[in-house]
Design an enzyme around this catalytic site. Structure first.
Site, short mmCIF file in Angstrom:
data_model
loop_
_atom_site.label_atom_id
_atom_site.label_comp_id
_atom_site.label_asym_id
_atom_site.label_seq_id
_atom_site.Cartn_x
_atom_site.Cartn_y
_atom_site.Cartn_z
N ARG A 126 17.46 70.46 11.80
CA ARG A 126 16.16 70.65 11.15
C ARG A 126 15.18 71.24 12.16
O ARG A 126 15.38 71.13 13.37
CB ARG A 126 15.66 69.33 10.58
CG ARG A 126 16.43 68.92 9.32
CD ARG A 126 15.87 67.66 8.70
NE ARG A 126 16.35 67.47 7.33
CZ ARG A 126 17.51 66.88 7.01
NH1 ARG A 126 18.31 66.43 7.97
NH2 ARG A 126 17.86 66.76 5.75
N GLU A 177 24.60 72.91 7.70
CA GLU A 177 23.73 72.77 6.54
C GLU A 177 22.29 73.03 6.93
O GLU A 177 21.89 72.78 8.07
CB GLU A 177 23.81 71.34 5.98
CG GLU A 177 25.18 70.91 5.55
CD GLU A 177 25.20 69.48 5.04
OE1 GLU A 177 26.15 69.13 4.33
OE2 GLU A 177 24.26 68.71 5.37
N ASN A 188 29.87 64.37 9.02
CA ASN A 188 28.52 64.75 9.41
C ASN A 188 28.11 63.90 10.61
O ASN A 188 28.07 62.67 10.52
CB ASN A 188 27.56 64.54 8.23
CG ASN A 188 26.16 65.05 8.52
OD1 ASN A 188 25.62 64.85 9.61
ND2 ASN A 188 25.55 65.69 7.55
N ARG A 231 17.17 57.30 22.80
CA ARG A 231 17.04 56.83 24.17
C ARG A 231 16.95 57.96 25.19
O ARG A 231 16.82 57.70 26.39
CB ARG A 231 18.25 55.95 24.53
CG ARG A 231 18.20 54.55 23.97
CD ARG A 231 17.16 53.68 24.65
NE ARG A 231 17.48 53.42 26.03
CZ ARG A 231 18.17 52.36 26.46
NH1 ARG A 231 18.62 51.47 25.59
NH2 ARG A 231 18.40 52.17 27.73
N THR A 265 15.85 62.95 4.47
CA THR A 265 17.20 63.43 4.21
C THR A 265 17.13 64.32 2.98
O THR A 265 16.10 64.37 2.30
CB THR A 265 18.18 62.26 3.99
OG1 THR A 265 19.51 62.77 3.87
CG2 THR A 265 17.82 61.46 2.75
N HIS A 308 23.44 69.23 10.42
CA HIS A 308 22.30 69.67 9.64
C HIS A 308 21.08 69.74 10.56
O HIS A 308 20.27 68.82 10.60
CB HIS A 308 22.05 68.71 8.48
CG HIS A 308 21.05 69.19 7.48
ND1 HIS A 308 21.14 68.91 6.13
CD2 HIS A 308 19.91 69.93 7.61
CE1 HIS A 308 20.12 69.45 5.49
NE2 HIS A 308 19.36 70.07 6.38
N HIS A 366 26.58 63.30 -0.03
CA HIS A 366 25.36 62.49 0.00
C HIS A 366 25.66 61.10 -0.55
O HIS A 366 25.89 60.92 -1.74
CB HIS A 366 24.19 63.10 -0.77
CG HIS A 366 22.86 62.64 -0.23
ND1 HIS A 366 22.16 63.33 0.72
CD2 HIS A 366 22.14 61.54 -0.49
CE1 HIS A 366 21.05 62.68 1.02
NE2 HIS A 366 21.02 61.57 0.29
N GLY A 378 28.44 61.33 6.33
CA GLY A 378 27.89 61.00 7.63
C GLY A 378 27.34 59.60 7.72
O GLY A 378 27.90 58.73 8.38
N HIS A 407 17.32 65.17 15.09
CA HIS A 407 18.67 64.65 15.36
C HIS A 407 19.50 65.77 16.01
O HIS A 407 19.50 65.87 17.23
CB HIS A 407 19.33 64.05 14.11
CG HIS A 407 18.98 64.71 12.81
ND1 HIS A 407 19.30 66.02 12.52
CD2 HIS A 407 18.36 64.21 11.71
CE1 HIS A 407 18.89 66.30 11.30
NE2 HIS A 407 18.31 65.24 10.79
#
Length: 237
Positions: A45, A70, A7, A18, A100, A43, A190, A213, A50
């Protein structure tokens, strides 16, 4: 051998902190595959804090192993997945503001919704997996949705194992046995780490894939990315 899917969300988090494009998420995905990882997981969102939606498209031609996306199947996410057509989509019921993932699906309560979502993905040739807690009723509920696989939510295992409670593995083992009997593939993810991955893998029959990840990236700060990927691969043999 259980497949390792890396991940790369944390790489995107570091980049976004940055601005610019350092580290480059596409190059990182290419590198972990070159080092031996058998998959790349992202993943995205809705707030793109991210992984950005553009990353999903940029990664598609570069992930030659398994591409796992995901997310919560809201319309924007579903449209993205249907356009990109990854190897696998993992359905996760996370709220928009969740730091998360923090719970599996209630596959009984949301059965009809999950059936509709899964049918659409499967009609487009995308393998489906449902993020679930280690509960036998939820495994049976997952089977009723038509999903190809489940992903066992392993936060509770990781926490209790770190406290010395190895018996926490029992419900995960029981769920894996039931899933295999029902014809469901078993993934997990996880908070899995170098400290707990071998014990977990050794007690989960038919474990097809783990998605790791946060721990993997943190461990790589000390041990190096190529070394850490290979340490995981050795523990998963």
């Amino acid at each position: 051998m259980t497949k390792l899917s890396v991940n790369i969300n944390k790489i995107a988090t570091l980049r976004n902190s940055r601005g610019g494009d350092l580290p480059n998420v596409v190059q990182f995905a290419k590198d972990v595959q070159r080092f031996g990882a058998e998959g790349v997981t992202i993943h995205p969102r809705p707030d793109e804090r991210h992984i950005r939606y553009q990353d999903v498209y940029d990664l598609k031609p570069e992930v030659y192993t398994e591409y796992n996306i995901e997310g919560n199947p809201i319309k924007k996410f579903m449209d993205l997945v249907l356009e990109v057509k990854p190897t696998q989509v993992t359905l996760v019921p996370d709220a928009d503001d969740a730091i998360t993932s923090n719970a599996g699906w209630d596959t009984i309560k949301h059965k009809d919704f999950l059936i509709d979502v899964i049918n659409e993905f499967k009609a487009n040739g995308i393998r489906t997996s449902i993020f679930v807690d280690p509960d036998l009723n939820q495994i049976e509920g997952a089977k009723a949705t038509g999903t190809d696989r489940i992903e066992l939510y392993t936060e509770a295992f990781a926490h209790q194992f770190s406290l010395g409670n190895s018996d926490i593995i029992k419900p995960y083992t029981e769920c894996a046995i039931l899933a295999e009997r029902l014809g469901l593939g078993v993934n997990a993810g996880h908070d899995l780490s170098l400290e707990n991955i071998k014990f977990f893998k050794d007690h989960i029959p038919g474990l097809l894939e783990v998605s790791i990840g946060h721990a993997l990236i943190a461990e790589s700060l000390y041990l190096g990315i190529e070394n850490v990927v290979n340490l995981y691969l050795n523990k998963l043999k």
